[in-house]
Scaffold this motif. Structure first.
Motif, PDB file in Angstrom:
ATOM      1  N   ASP A 115       0.840  -1.195   0.000  1.00 34.91           N
ATOM      2  CA  ASP A 115       0.000   0.000   0.000  1.00 34.91           C
ATOM      3  C   ASP A 115       0.878   1.250   0.000  1.00 34.91           C
ATOM      4  O   ASP A 115       1.968   1.274   0.566  1.00 34.91           O
ATOM      5  CB  ASP A 115      -0.901   0.023   1.244  1.00 34.91           C
ATOM      6  N   THR A 116       0.381   2.307  -0.646  1.00 37.92           N
ATOM      7  CA  THR A 116       1.067   3.601  -0.646  1.00 37.92           C
ATOM      8  C   THR A 116       0.233   4.611   0.131  1.00 37.92           C
ATOM      9  O   THR A 116      -0.991   4.511   0.183  1.00 37.92           O
ATOM     10  CB  THR A 116       1.308   4.109  -2.074  1.00 37.92           C
ATOM     11  N   PHE A 117       0.901   5.587   0.728  1.00 35.72           N
ATOM     12  CA  PHE A 117       0.211   6.653   1.451  1.00 35.72           C
ATOM     13  C   PHE A 117       1.069   7.907   1.399  1.00 35.72           C
ATOM     14  O   PHE A 117       2.262   7.851   1.076  1.00 35.72           O
ATOM     15  CB  PHE A 117      -0.074   6.240   2.898  1.00 35.72           C
ATOM     16  N   GLU A 118       0.472   9.041   1.698  1.00 34.75           N
ATOM     17  CA  GLU A 118       1.164  10.320   1.570  1.00 34.75           C
ATOM     18  C   GLU A 118       1.181  11.069   2.899  1.00 34.75           C
ATOM     19  O   GLU A 118       0.163  11.138   3.594  1.00 34.75           O
ATOM     20  CB  GLU A 118       0.491  11.180   0.503  1.00 34.75           C
ATOM     21  N   VAL A 119       2.351  11.595   3.259  1.00 38.37           N
ATOM     22  CA  VAL A 119       2.520  12.393   4.474  1.00 38.37           C
ATOM     23  C   VAL A 119       3.331  13.633   4.114  1.00 38.37           C
ATOM     24  O   VAL A 119       4.431  13.519   3.566  1.00 38.37           O
ATOM     25  CB  VAL A 119       3.252  11.604   5.577  1.00 38.37           C
ATOM     26  N   ASP A 120       2.789  14.798   4.399  1.00 41.76           N
ATOM     27  CA  ASP A 120       3.477  16.067   4.141  1.00 41.76           C
ATOM     28  C   ASP A 120       3.974  16.166   2.707  1.00 41.76           C
ATOM     29  O   ASP A 120       5.080  16.646   2.428  1.00 41.76           O
ATOM     30  CB  ASP A 120       4.653  16.251   5.109  1.00 41.76           C
ATOM     31  N   GLY A 121       3.151  15.693   1.767  1.00 43.25           N
ATOM     32  CA  GLY A 121       3.496  15.799   0.353  1.00 43.25           C
ATOM     33  C   GLY A 121       4.426  14.725  -0.171  1.00 43.25           C
ATOM     34  O   GLY A 121       4.731  14.706  -1.368  1.00 43.25           O
ATOM     35  N   GLN A 122       4.886  13.829   0.693  1.00 40.60           N
ATOM     36  CA  GLN A 122       5.800  12.759   0.277  1.00 40.60           C
ATOM     37  C   GLN A 122       5.044  11.431   0.229  1.00 40.60           C
ATOM     38  O   GLN A 122       4.284  11.109   1.135  1.00 40.60           O
ATOM     39  CB  GLN A 122       6.972  12.656   1.259  1.00 40.60           C
ATOM     40  N   GLU A 123       5.260  10.672  -0.836  1.00 41.28           N
ATOM     41  CA  GLU A 123       4.597   9.381  -0.973  1.00 41.28           C
ATOM     42  C   GLU A 123       5.472   8.271  -0.394  1.00 41.28           C
ATOM     43  O   GLU A 123       6.677   8.225  -0.640  1.00 41.28           O
ATOM     44  CB  GLU A 123       4.293   9.085  -2.443  1.00 41.28           C
ATOM     45  N   TYR A 124       4.860   7.390   0.370  1.00 42.06           N
ATOM     46  CA  TYR A 124       5.552   6.270   0.995  1.00 42.06           C
ATOM     47  C   TYR A 124       4.880   4.961   0.578  1.00 42.06           C
ATOM     48  O   TYR A 124       3.697   4.945   0.232  1.00 42.06           O
ATOM     49  CB  TYR A 124       5.508   6.389   2.523  1.00 42.06           C
ATOM     50  N   THR A 125       5.642   3.880   0.649  1.00 40.70           N
ATOM     51  CA  THR A 125       5.126   2.551   0.310  1.00 40.70           C
ATOM     52  C   THR A 125       5.492   1.565   1.419  1.00 40.70           C
ATOM     53  O   THR A 125       6.644   1.528   1.863  1.00 40.70           O
ATOM     54  CB  THR A 125       5.705   2.046  -1.020  1.00 40.70           C
ATOM     55  N   VAL A 126       4.506   0.780   1.851  1.00 41.45           N
ATOM     56  CA  VAL A 126       4.761  -0.303   2.801  1.00 41.45           C
ATOM     57  C   VAL A 126       5.261  -1.496   1.991  1.00 41.45           C
ATOM     58  O   VAL A 126       4.485  -2.129   1.270  1.00 41.45           O
ATOM     59  CB  VAL A 126       3.501  -0.674   3.595  1.00 41.45           C
ATOM     60  N   VAL A 127       6.551  -1.784   2.069  1.00 40.48           N
ATOM     61  CA  VAL A 127       7.124  -2.851   1.241  1.00 40.48           C
ATOM     62  C   VAL A 127       7.123  -4.197   1.943  1.00 40.48           C
ATOM     63  O   VAL A 127       7.320  -5.229   1.301  1.00 40.48           O
ATOM     64  CB  VAL A 127       8.558  -2.481   0.795  1.00 40.48           C
ATOM     65  N   ALA A 128       6.909  -4.206   3.260  1.00 44.39           N
ATOM     66  CA  ALA A 128       6.916  -5.490   3.969  1.00 44.39           C
ATOM     67  C   ALA A 128       6.175  -5.380   5.287  1.00 44.39           C
ATOM     68  O   ALA A 128       6.289  -4.372   5.989  1.00 44.39           O
ATOM     69  CB  ALA A 128       8.346  -5.973   4.217  1.00 44.39           C
ATOM     70  N   VAL A 129       5.388  -6.404   5.593  1.00 38.88           N
ATOM     71  CA  VAL A 129       4.777  -6.601   6.916  1.00 38.88           C
ATOM     72  C   VAL A 129       5.009  -8.071   7.262  1.00 38.88           C
ATOM     73  O   VAL A 129       4.544  -8.961   6.546  1.00 38.88           O
ATOM     74  CB  VAL A 129       3.275  -6.277   6.929  1.00 38.88           C
ATOM     75  N   THR A 130       5.753  -8.333   8.334  1.00 34.92           N
ATOM     76  CA  THR A 130       6.135  -9.706   8.653  1.00 34.92           C
ATOM     77  C   THR A 130       5.725 -10.064  10.078  1.00 34.92           C
ATOM     78  O   THR A 130       5.613  -9.196  10.950  1.00 34.92           O
ATOM     79  CB  THR A 130       7.648  -9.911   8.504  1.00 34.92           C
ATOM     80  N   GLU A 131       5.531 -11.357  10.276  1.00 32.85           N
ATOM     81  CA  GLU A 131       5.203 -11.894  11.594  1.00 32.85           C
ATOM     82  C   GLU A 131       6.033 -13.149  11.805  1.00 32.85           C
ATOM     83  O   GLU A 131       6.041 -14.053  10.971  1.00 32.85           O
ATOM     84  CB  GLU A 131       3.717 -12.216  11.690  1.00 32.85           C
ATOM     85  N   THR A 132       6.755 -13.202  12.918  1.00 32.06           N
ATOM     86  CA  THR A 132       7.577 -14.362  13.236  1.00 32.06           C
ATOM     87  C   THR A 132       7.265 -14.832  14.652  1.00 32.06           C
ATOM     88  O   THR A 132       6.851 -14.033  15.508  1.00 32.06           O
ATOM     89  CB  THR A 132       9.077 -14.045  13.121  1.00 32.06           C
ATOM     90  N   GLU A 133       7.478 -16.114  14.882  1.00 30.20           N
ATOM     91  CA  GLU A 133       7.278 -16.694  16.203  1.00 30.20           C
ATOM     92  C   GLU A 133       8.626 -17.117  16.767  1.00 30.20           C
ATOM     93  O   GLU A 133       9.429 -17.732  16.065  1.00 30.20           O
ATOM     94  CB  GLU A 133       6.333 -17.894  16.141  1.00 30.20           C
ATOM     95  N   ALA A 134       8.867 -16.764  18.015  1.00 37.33           N
ATOM     96  CA  ALA A 134      10.120 -17.125  18.686  1.00 37.33           C
ATOM     97  C   ALA A 134       9.804 -17.677  20.061  1.00 37.33           C
ATOM     98  O   ALA A 134       8.918 -17.179  20.764  1.00 37.33           O
ATOM     99  CB  ALA A 134      11.040 -15.915  18.796  1.00 37.33           C
TER     100      ALA A 134
END
Length: 283
Positions: A45-64
């Motif tokens: 997903d992409t989103f914009e903050v203060d005129g700058q566009e950002y992209t969420v390139v990874a969401v991870t879940e690990t078990e330890a």
């Protein structure tokens, strides 16, 4: 009679300890909540903050698994964006670089140079291959390099390589000059005896690692990050509510530690009193 009194006190200590233990067992650590976050995002997903566009390139879940065998779930993510930054590249003296579709040798002269020269690197093999009257490679005679060329009568003669091959093209650039390199306009920033420095402004990919309940800054805005599940990242600017919840968690942890102290003291007190009741009296 003495032992009866001790038994009463032991029972009292055990009762207090049992009450503390029950409160510890039933106490639940509160979960932090983030109501109405500014962004609820998934991977890519992409989103914009203060005129700058950002992209969420990874969401991870690990078990330890921790030291006592409990399974802990760790969630994290990464955000990327592009920024226009000043970038640079250096060319070492006498190195070969790709420029204008060909190979060129960097040549710097003098002790305090202000310019450098790019000397074309001739493709001698290709030139020889295109000449049906020349050999496919040069030969050396008495320390000199020659090209074997056949004349109209089929006789071979030796032509000095410097005479046979065309003079390489040369291009000279000084500090402050601009040139087209690798699809962009670059400026000669500095020339020393050992190297040339080129600078330009261009896009650079920046990245930020995001942890669970971490406070991050995007542009001029601070967010608290949360991963409600293994595929979602939320960003909230309500840091005041977040800090208030942290204070409440800290207060409950102190309360829980106090209960543990009561439990330990009660059990130890009961054991010591019970042991004292069986100490033989001197009188």
């Amino acid at each position: 009679m003495q032992r009866r009194a001790v038994a009463v006190y032991v029972a009292l200590f055990l009762l207090v300890g049992a009450a503390a233990g029950a409160l510890i067992a039933t106490a639940e650590s509160p979960e932090l909540t983030f109501e109405d976050p500014e962004f609820e995002l998934s991977e890519n997903d992409t989103f914009e903050v203060d005129g700058q566009e950002y992209t969420v390139v990874a969401v991870t879940e690990t078990e330890a698994e921790d030291d006592v065998g409990d399974v802990e779930i760790e969630r994290s993510g990464q955000i990327e964006w592009e920024e226009i930054t000043e970038q640079s590249e250096t060319w070492a003296n006498e190195s070969v670089v790709e420029f204008d579709g060909d190979e060129w040798r960097v040549h710097i002269e003098g002790e305090e140079p202000t310019e450098f020269t790019l000397v074309e690197v001739l493709d001698r093999e290709a030139i020889l291959a295109d000449d049906p009257n020349a050999g496919n490679e040069t030969v050396e005679r008495d320390g000199e390099e020659y090209v074997v060329v056949s004349d109209e009568d089929g006789d071979d003669r030796l032509v000095p390589a410097d005479e046979y091959f065309p003079a390489p093209e040369q291009r000279t650039f000084a500090v402050g000059d601009e040139l087209e390199y690798d699809g962009q306009t670059v400026t000669v920033d500095a020339v020393t005896e050992g190297e040339v420095t080129l600078v330009w402004e261009g896009p650079e990919v920046m990245s930020l690692d995001v942890g669970q309940e971490s406070v991050i800054t995007l542009g001029d805005t601070e967010f608290v990050a949360n991963f409600p599940d293994g595929s979602t990242l939320t960003l909230s600017t309500d840091l005041a509510a977040y800090e208030a919840q942290l204070a409440e968690v800290d207060r409950l942890e102190q309360y829980d530690n106090g209960l543990w102290n009561v439990l330990i003291v009660s059990v130890l007190g009961a054991v010591l009193l019970a042991a004292a009741a069986f100490i033989p009296s001197r009188y």
